[in-house]
Enzyme design. Structure first.
Site, PDB file in Angstrom:
ATOM      1  N   ARG A   1      35.618  32.455  27.972  1.00 47.97           N
ATOM      2  CA  ARG A   1      35.160  33.546  28.854  1.00 47.97           C
ATOM      3  C   ARG A   1      34.129  34.428  28.143  1.00 47.97           C
ATOM      4  O   ARG A   1      34.172  35.656  28.233  1.00 47.97           O
ATOM      5  CB  ARG A   1      36.333  34.421  29.305  1.00 47.97           C
ATOM      6  CG  ARG A   1      37.358  33.737  30.172  1.00 47.97           C
ATOM      7  CD  ARG A   1      36.764  33.292  31.505  1.00 47.97           C
ATOM      8  NE  ARG A   1      37.790  32.817  32.409  1.00 47.97           N
ATOM      9  CZ  ARG A   1      38.233  31.557  32.452  1.00 47.97           C
ATOM     10  NH1 ARG A   1      37.725  30.648  31.653  1.00 47.97           N
ATOM     11  NH2 ARG A   1      39.167  31.207  33.316  1.00 47.97           N
TER      12      ARG A   1
ATOM     13  N   SER B   1      41.331  36.652  37.664  1.00 45.32           N
ATOM     14  CA  SER B   1      42.073  37.195  36.518  1.00 45.32           C
ATOM     15  C   SER B   1      41.428  38.511  36.096  1.00 45.32           C
ATOM     16  O   SER B   1      40.236  38.543  35.808  1.00 45.32           O
ATOM     17  CB  SER B   1      42.005  36.234  35.330  1.00 45.32           C
ATOM     18  OG  SER B   1      42.514  34.974  35.660  1.00 45.32           O
TER      19      SER B   1
ATOM     20  N   GLU C   1      38.689  40.861  31.604  1.00 51.25           N
ATOM     21  CA  GLU C   1      37.679  39.812  31.822  1.00 51.25           C
ATOM     22  C   GLU C   1      36.597  40.362  32.760  1.00 51.25           C
ATOM     23  O   GLU C   1      35.419  40.057  32.638  1.00 51.25           O
ATOM     24  CB  GLU C   1      38.346  38.581  32.453  1.00 51.25           C
ATOM     25  CG  GLU C   1      37.337  37.505  32.802  1.00 51.25           C
ATOM     26  CD  GLU C   1      37.894  36.385  33.649  1.00 51.25           C
ATOM     27  OE1 GLU C   1      38.859  35.725  33.230  1.00 51.25           O
ATOM     28  OE2 GLU C   1      37.345  36.166  34.750  1.00 51.25           O
TER      29      GLU C   1
HETATM   30  P1  FAD Z   1      28.892  38.900  39.288  1.00 50.34           P
HETATM   31  O1  FAD Z   1      30.266  39.426  39.475  1.00 50.34           O
HETATM   32  O2  FAD Z   1      27.866  39.295  40.282  1.00 50.34           O
HETATM   33  O3  FAD Z   1      28.371  39.271  37.836  1.00 50.34           O
HETATM   34  C1  FAD Z   1      29.195  39.052  36.709  1.00 50.34           C
HETATM   35  C2  FAD Z   1      28.386  39.404  35.448  1.00 50.34           C
HETATM   36  O4  FAD Z   1      27.308  38.471  35.295  1.00 50.34           O
HETATM   37  C3  FAD Z   1      27.728  40.791  35.522  1.00 50.34           C
HETATM   38  O5  FAD Z   1      27.689  41.318  34.211  1.00 50.34           O
HETATM   39  C4  FAD Z   1      26.309  40.483  35.963  1.00 50.34           C
HETATM   40  O6  FAD Z   1      25.369  41.468  35.563  1.00 50.34           O
HETATM   41  C5  FAD Z   1      26.043  39.153  35.292  1.00 50.34           C
HETATM   42  N1  FAD Z   1      25.087  38.311  36.025  1.00 50.34           N
HETATM   43  C6  FAD Z   1      25.263  37.822  37.284  1.00 50.34           C
HETATM   44  N2  FAD Z   1      24.209  37.046  37.620  1.00 50.34           N
HETATM   45  C7  FAD Z   1      23.364  37.068  36.551  1.00 50.34           C
HETATM   46  C8  FAD Z   1      22.100  36.469  36.278  1.00 50.34           C
HETATM   47  N3  FAD Z   1      21.478  35.682  37.156  1.00 50.34           N
HETATM   48  N4  FAD Z   1      21.514  36.728  35.067  1.00 50.34           N
HETATM   49  C9  FAD Z   1      22.123  37.508  34.153  1.00 50.34           C
HETATM   50  N5  FAD Z   1      23.313  38.094  34.350  1.00 50.34           N
HETATM   51  C10 FAD Z   1      23.933  37.871  35.537  1.00 50.34           C
HETATM   52  N6  FAD Z   1      36.206  32.852  36.696  1.00 50.34           N
HETATM   53  C11 FAD Z   1      36.470  31.784  35.914  1.00 50.34           C
HETATM   54  O7  FAD Z   1      35.857  31.603  34.861  1.00 50.34           O
HETATM   55  N7  FAD Z   1      37.432  30.875  36.284  1.00 50.34           N
HETATM   56  C12 FAD Z   1      38.129  30.988  37.423  1.00 50.34           C
HETATM   57  O8  FAD Z   1      38.971  30.151  37.698  1.00 50.34           O
HETATM   58  C13 FAD Z   1      37.861  32.101  38.267  1.00 50.34           C
HETATM   59  N8  FAD Z   1      38.558  32.275  39.403  1.00 50.34           N
HETATM   60  C14 FAD Z   1      38.294  33.340  40.211  1.00 50.34           C
HETATM   61  C15 FAD Z   1      39.011  33.476  41.398  1.00 50.34           C
HETATM   62  C16 FAD Z   1      38.769  34.529  42.257  1.00 50.34           C
HETATM   63  C17 FAD Z   1      39.549  34.645  43.535  1.00 50.34           C
HETATM   64  C18 FAD Z   1      37.773  35.478  41.918  1.00 50.34           C
HETATM   65  C19 FAD Z   1      37.462  36.602  42.857  1.00 50.34           C
HETATM   66  C20 FAD Z   1      37.059  35.366  40.717  1.00 50.34           C
HETATM   67  C21 FAD Z   1      37.310  34.293  39.858  1.00 50.34           C
HETATM   68  N9  FAD Z   1      36.621  34.127  38.640  1.00 50.34           N
HETATM   69  C22 FAD Z   1      36.871  33.027  37.856  1.00 50.34           C
HETATM   70  C23 FAD Z   1      35.642  35.124  38.205  1.00 50.34           C
HETATM   71  C24 FAD Z   1      34.224  34.913  38.808  1.00 50.34           C
HETATM   72  O9  FAD Z   1      34.278  34.092  39.932  1.00 50.34           O
HETATM   73  C25 FAD Z   1      33.259  34.299  37.795  1.00 50.34           C
HETATM   74  O10 FAD Z   1      33.147  35.120  36.653  1.00 50.34           O
HETATM   75  C26 FAD Z   1      31.863  34.111  38.382  1.00 50.34           C
HETATM   76  O11 FAD Z   1      31.055  33.357  37.494  1.00 50.34           O
HETATM   77  C27 FAD Z   1      31.169  35.427  38.710  1.00 50.34           C
HETATM   78  O12 FAD Z   1      30.007  35.122  39.458  1.00 50.34           O
HETATM   79  P2  FAD Z   1      29.262  36.231  40.298  1.00 50.34           P
HETATM   80  O13 FAD Z   1      27.977  35.637  40.773  1.00 50.34           O
HETATM   81  O14 FAD Z   1      30.144  36.784  41.324  1.00 50.34           O
HETATM   82  O15 FAD Z   1      28.944  37.300  39.178  1.00 50.34           O
HETATM   83  N1  EPU Z   2      52.379  32.890  34.624  1.00 40.17           N
HETATM   84  C1  EPU Z   2      53.374  33.837  34.769  1.00 40.17           C
HETATM   85  N2  EPU Z   2      53.402  34.585  35.909  1.00 40.17           N
HETATM   86  C2  EPU Z   2      52.483  34.423  36.890  1.00 40.17           C
HETATM   87  C3  EPU Z   2      51.476  33.460  36.747  1.00 40.17           C
HETATM   88  C4  EPU Z   2      51.429  32.708  35.597  1.00 40.17           C
HETATM   89  O1  EPU Z   2      54.216  33.996  33.896  1.00 40.17           O
HETATM   90  O2  EPU Z   2      52.560  35.166  37.888  1.00 40.17           O
HETATM   91  C5  EPU Z   2      52.315  32.133  33.369  1.00 40.17           C
HETATM   92  C6  EPU Z   2      52.985  30.757  33.459  1.00 40.17           C
HETATM   93  O3  EPU Z   2      53.602  30.507  32.211  1.00 40.17           O
HETATM   94  C7  EPU Z   2      51.811  29.813  33.631  1.00 40.17           C
HETATM   95  C8  EPU Z   2      50.746  30.504  32.792  1.00 40.17           C
HETATM   96  O4  EPU Z   2      50.968  31.894  32.998  1.00 40.17           O
HETATM   97  O5  EPU Z   2      52.071  28.527  33.152  1.00 40.17           O
HETATM   98  C9  EPU Z   2      49.316  30.160  33.132  1.00 40.17           C
HETATM   99  O6  EPU Z   2      49.076  30.446  34.518  1.00 40.17           O
HETATM  100  P1  EPU Z   2      47.857  29.776  35.296  1.00 40.17           P
HETATM  101  O7  EPU Z   2      47.900  28.291  35.142  1.00 40.17           O
HETATM  102  O8  EPU Z   2      47.824  30.313  36.669  1.00 40.17           O
HETATM  103  O9  EPU Z   2      46.574  30.208  34.482  1.00 40.17           O
HETATM  104  P2  EPU Z   2      46.102  31.615  33.925  1.00 40.17           P
HETATM  105  O10 EPU Z   2      46.107  31.511  32.438  1.00 40.17           O
HETATM  106  O11 EPU Z   2      46.780  32.754  34.546  1.00 40.17           O
HETATM  107  C10 EPU Z   2      43.619  30.822  33.743  1.00 40.17           C
HETATM  108  C11 EPU Z   2      42.294  31.443  34.033  1.00 40.17           C
HETATM  109  C12 EPU Z   2      41.960  31.295  35.508  1.00 40.17           C
HETATM  110  C13 EPU Z   2      41.910  29.806  35.846  1.00 40.17           C
HETATM  111  C14 EPU Z   2      43.296  29.199  35.551  1.00 40.17           C
HETATM  112  C15 EPU Z   2      43.322  27.699  35.759  1.00 40.17           C
HETATM  113  C16 EPU Z   2      41.972  33.204  32.420  1.00 40.17           C
HETATM  114  C17 EPU Z   2      41.932  34.665  32.158  1.00 40.17           C
HETATM  115  N3  EPU Z   2      42.286  32.841  33.651  1.00 40.17           N
HETATM  116  O12 EPU Z   2      44.580  31.601  34.435  1.00 40.17           O
HETATM  117  O13 EPU Z   2      40.668  31.839  35.725  1.00 40.17           O
HETATM  118  O14 EPU Z   2      41.593  29.598  37.199  1.00 40.17           O
HETATM  119  O15 EPU Z   2      43.622  29.458  34.167  1.00 40.17           O
HETATM  120  O16 EPU Z   2      42.636  27.077  34.749  1.00 40.17           O
HETATM  121  O17 EPU Z   2      41.703  32.422  31.509  1.00 40.17           O
HETATM  122  C18 EPU Z   2      39.546  33.853  36.225  1.00 40.17           C
HETATM  123  O18 EPU Z   2      38.996  33.735  35.117  1.00 40.17           O
HETATM  124  O19 EPU Z   2      39.269  34.797  37.023  1.00 40.17           O
HETATM  125  C19 EPU Z   2      40.530  32.870  36.632  1.00 40.17           C
HETATM  126  C20 EPU Z   2      41.188  32.927  37.782  1.00 40.17           C
END
Ligand code: FAD
Ligand code: EPU
Length: 339
Positions: free
Chosen positions: A164, A238, A334
């Site tokens: 991240r 997250s 994050e």
């Molecule tokens: P923004 O929120 O618009 O911007 C994020 C940052 O990037 C800001 O600092 C912004 O200034 C910068 N930025 C954006 N575009 C540019 C650009 N073109 N050039 C330079 N800087 C830029 N993230 C994960 O890694 N894994 C996940 O599984 C995951 N699951 C998610 C689930 C949900 C329901 C939600 C709401 C979010 C999740 N995220 C996850 C977080 C998010 O989706 C990612 O970080 C995504 O890449 C953000 O994209 P955005 O375009 O919305 O960025």
């Molecule tokens: N767990 C709990 N309680 C909960 C949920 C999870 O105890 O309510 C524990 C369990 O032990 C589970 C572990 O957490 O096994 C991991 O949970 P999960 O697989 O849902 O993954 P996570 O670590 O919570 C990360 C990323 C997610 C990504 C998933 C799948 C980060 C900060 N988050 O979540 O990314 O989608 O793995 O790979 O690394 C995001 O970055 O916004 C995001 C959603």
């Protein structure tokens, strides 16, 4: 150039909090971007590059220029018998790119299906899910240096990707605008189903023949079950990163909490799920007025409607303190706090 003033950002952030941009411009192409930078004297004003707003929390109005990236185009720039290089504009929706690749049989990002946001933001925090990170398929990106107006190319080493993390989230934060990203994808897939829940979901879905489409479907299914859809419930995924502790620290924690989960990382470190720590502190499903911890996942803070960015931020700090008091671990957000 359509420079607007006092624009509401509520629709442009997935937490759905109210905030206003002093200036706002939608960037459709590189020329417009160059022109905006020259005419807006950006050195005098704070600037924010905004994609889908799915990883930001506005805690105040933004007293500067919001540049909303909507540059959108997907193109094949090179291919050989094993690989294809796909280049996408910063404003392309990430999941649209994943679907495009899955449909064309280009393997490598199917595990990253349904992550909200744009292609341009994907390298900023090196998006990851279900055993894959952007850096696994990343070839290069082009970014415009705001102060000089020059375009530079960055390869994976130059981006300094981590969990991240990248240079664009640290040393170069706010200094470059990512214009496009090129990925190197496979024509002969290597399936990644080692992240337990993926294999289990494929089995539960009755899928016998593995394919990139099947994996993408399983990931979509998993995500829809576990994470709230921001169009119904404001959130940014997250809220905190998973903390990484030393082996010695982990052993100490394990002695007190034999069930603590931990994932071995390289260099003898252990990643501890922040969700588990937060759940152990009793926060899962807890609601405080309009803000709360999602009842299906303890790492997701949600806006039940009408909450301010300040309220969400303060709530996150209370959680952070309680985890620190109980486990001695500091959770790092994050989500990028803007204000
Ligand atoms: P923004 O929120 O618009 O911007 C994020 C940052 O990037 C800001 O600092 C912004 O200034 C910068 N930025 C954006 N575009 C540019 C650009 N073109 N050039 C330079 N800087 C830029 N993230 C994960 O890694 N894994 C996940 O599984 C995951 N699951 C998610 C689930 C949900 C329901 C939600 C709401 C979010 C999740 N995220 C996850 C977080 C998010 O989706 C990612 O970080 C995504 O890449 C953000 O994209 P955005 O375009 O919305 O960025
Ligand atoms: N767990 C709990 N309680 C909960 C949920 C999870 O105890 O309510 C524990 C369990 O032990 C589970 C572990 O957490 O096994 C991991 O949970 P999960 O697989 O849902 O993954 P996570 O670590 O919570 C990360 C990323 C997610 C990504 C998933 C799948 C980060 C900060 N988050 O979540 O990314 O989608 O793995 O790979 O690394 C995001 O970055 O916004 C995001 C959603």
């Amino acid at each position: 150039m359509l420079l607007q003033e006092y624009v509401s950002l509520k629709e442009f952030n997935t937490f759905g909090v109210k905030a206003q941009a002093r200036y706002y411009v939608r960037i459709h192409d590189e020329q417009l971007l160059q022109h905006s930078l020259r005419s807006l004297s950006p050195k005098l004003l704070p600037r924010l590059i905004l994609g889908g707003g799915s990883n930001v929390l506005f805690i105040n109005n933004f007293e500067g220029i919001v540049m909303h990236m909507v540059i959108g185009k997907i193109a094949i720039v090179r291919e050989n018998k094993d690989h294809v290089w796909v280049k996408a504009g910063a404003g392309v929706n990430w999941h649209t790119l994943v679907q495009y690749c899955v449909q064309h049989g280009y393997a490598g990002i199917e595990n990253l299906a349904l992550i909200p946001g744009t292609v341009g933001a994907a390298p900023v925090q090196n998006i990851g899910a279900y055993g894959v990170e952007l850096s696994d398929v990343f070839e290069s990106l082009e970014a415009l240096e705001i102060d000089s107006g020059k375009i530079h190319t960055f390869d994976a080493v130059a981006c300094a990707f981590g969990y991240r993390n990248s240079l664009f989230k640290n040393q170069l934060r706010g200094q470059y605008i990512i214009l496009n990203v090129t990925l190197k994808l496979g024509k002969k897939p290597t399936f990644r189903i080692d992240y337990g829940a993926v294999a289990g979901t494929l089995e539960a879905m009755g899928i016998q023949a593995l394919s990139i489409k099947a994996i993408s479907d399983a990931v979509i299914h998993l995500r829809q079950r576990k994470l709230p859809n921001p169009t119904h419930l404001g959130n940014a995924g997250s809220f905190f990163k998973n903390p990484v502790v030393t082996q010695a620290q982990f052993k100490k924690l394990q002695a007190q909490l034999p069930h603590i989960p931990g994932y071995q990382q390289s260099e003898g470190q252990v990643k501890v799920p922040a969700a588990w720590l937060i759940e152990q502190c009793g926060w899962k499903g807890k609601r405080h007025d309009k803000v709360g911890v999602y009842d299906q996942h303890a790492l997701v803070l949600v806006n039940y409607g009408g909450s301010t960015g300040q309220e969400i931020y303060q709530f996150s700090q209370v959680i952070q303190r309680s985890v620190k008091d109980r486990f001695g671990i500091t959770l790092i957000p994050e989500v990028q706090i803007i204000g």
